[in-house]
Design an enzyme around this catalytic site. Sequence first.
Site, PDB file in Angstrom:
ATOM      1  N   ARG A  50       4.163 -11.097  -3.628  1.00  0.00           N
ATOM      2  CA  ARG A  50       5.039 -10.356  -3.218  1.00  0.00           C
ATOM      3  C   ARG A  50       4.329  -8.888  -3.331  1.00  0.00           C
ATOM      4  NH1 ARG A  50       9.584 -11.948  -6.758  1.00  0.00           N
ATOM      5  NH2 ARG A  50       7.623 -12.576  -8.165  1.00  0.00           N
ATOM      6  N   ASP A  52       3.036  -5.199  -2.916  1.00  0.00           N
ATOM      7  CA  ASP A  52       3.764  -3.862  -3.048  1.00  0.00           C
ATOM      8  C   ASP A  52       3.981  -3.070  -1.907  1.00  0.00           C
ATOM      9  OD1 ASP A  52       4.677  -4.066  -5.643  1.00  0.00           O
ATOM     10  OD2 ASP A  52       2.939  -2.956  -6.711  1.00  0.00           O
ATOM     11  N   ARG A 197      -4.548  -2.605  -9.326  1.00  0.00           N
ATOM     12  CA  ARG A 197      -4.815  -1.288  -9.042  1.00  0.00           C
ATOM     13  C   ARG A 197      -5.029  -0.590 -10.369  1.00  0.00           C
ATOM     14  NH1 ARG A 197       0.305   0.013  -5.856  1.00  0.00           N
ATOM     15  NH2 ARG A 197      -0.205   2.073  -6.255  1.00  0.00           N
TER      16      ARG A 197
END
Lengths: 258, 258
Positions: A50, A52, A197
């Site tokens: 999923r 972002d 990230r």
Amino acid sequence: MPRYRLTVEYDGGPYCGFQAQAEQPTVQAALERAIEAFCGERIRVHAAGRTDTGVHASAQVIHFDTDVIRPKNAWVRGPNACLDPAIRVLWSHEVPDDFHARYSALSRSYRYLLLDDPVAPAILRGRVGWFHMRLDVDRMREACAALVGEHDFSAFRGAECQARSPIRTLSEARVERQSNLVAFTFRANAFLHHMIRNIVGSLVYVGADREEPAWIAELMASRDRRKAAPTFAASGLYLAGVEYDPELRLPAFRETSP
Amino acid sequence: MPRYRLTVEYDGGPYCGFQAQAEQPTVQAALERAIEAFCGERIRVHAAGRTDTGVHASAQVIHFDTDVIRPKNAWVRGPNACLDPAIRVLWSHEVPDDFHARYSALSRSYRYLLLDDPVAPAILRGRVGWFHMRLDVDRMREACAALVGEHDFSAFRGAECQARSPIRTLSEARVERQSNLVAFTFRANAFLHHMIRNIVGSLVYVGADREEPAWIAELMASRDRRKAAPTFAASGLYLAGVEYDPELRLPAFRETSP
């Protein structure tokens, strides 16, 4: 009821992530709408990852069930005829009904592309992350060694992460340079929210000589998110592959995918 | 009055070409607005190549005159702070006042990037052209030989072309494949309107086995635009460099530029 697996490429820029949310443009809603328009039946898609808001996929994997019978290749061309141009179905395959895009996945591969140059990207804006000075790839590569293996990744876990455990097994962490683009590749059984990230943010500190390579191991040991660097931009992140049992036959990805 | 030369990168997608037109978003208008906002003075920019609607530049060259004195590097950072993110100044240099971005240019280099794959690009949409099947690069390379040299390019001249003569000298015509991206490179003293997109359209007919490699030479000899293939999409075309007298010192382009 036949189950189909599709490999999907998308530019995440126009979407509020993969997962459907009321009133928001999402990749899932766009895919369900297009597949429903093509087959005339309500369907529900399930994805391997999923992603972002703003995160791309060069090879997301989804599955759905349908009673509608169509020629095999129609599950590529049909949805593509109805889809936003920012999303393309690359490949389709009928799979056994115990296949699940998310739960059958053995691992996921993500790539992070980063331009390290004094001037921000114009042509590649929204497609790569950016740092304003040249990074030392050797230092970042040295730091990456501490990430590989089974570890507690709390130091790189986003505040909104809903995973039960912060333990993940990273089987690959690679850094390569191609002229002024730095490509990070990470493969793991699964990832925590914002984990890549956050890792990239901290590796950039190492590559920019602001921290030593050993700092990454110290961060991991501290399990303290506040000690690590800020989350890096979504624009450089790509879900680049999902690995299943080889007996399930892997889709042929586009060769030029990031 | 000092004269400055800037090297500029832009995504041509949001613009109606380079050249200023009333009521239309253009790269020239965006650049003039940003430089004026930075230096507080009306200026006029001149470009080496007037790219069409949707055509990109990885290394456009412009010049302008100003009495405003600023530190050298400020002519990169200042305009960038005021510019649309689709346009970036990469490099600036003071030049003699007889330098002219357009008239001093010895040649221009353009690249055309084309994805040849059954499925259209999602991530690279607007950044590459697209053809739905694999092209034969060797056949296109063979066909390219007929383009090099001084020739009458009427067969590849757009209907709106305002050039006085259809004679151009092509010093380079190259085709290379990198996985499923085909990159065409053309260098010439100057180009006719739509010349590259028309050449690429006809080379694609050769690469797709629809015409023989010798057909390109026949088209050239016919000087008849109606015999050639349709104009290919603007989205894959990049102004990739402008060559001046080496004594004028070339700007350092981004290494990753298309």
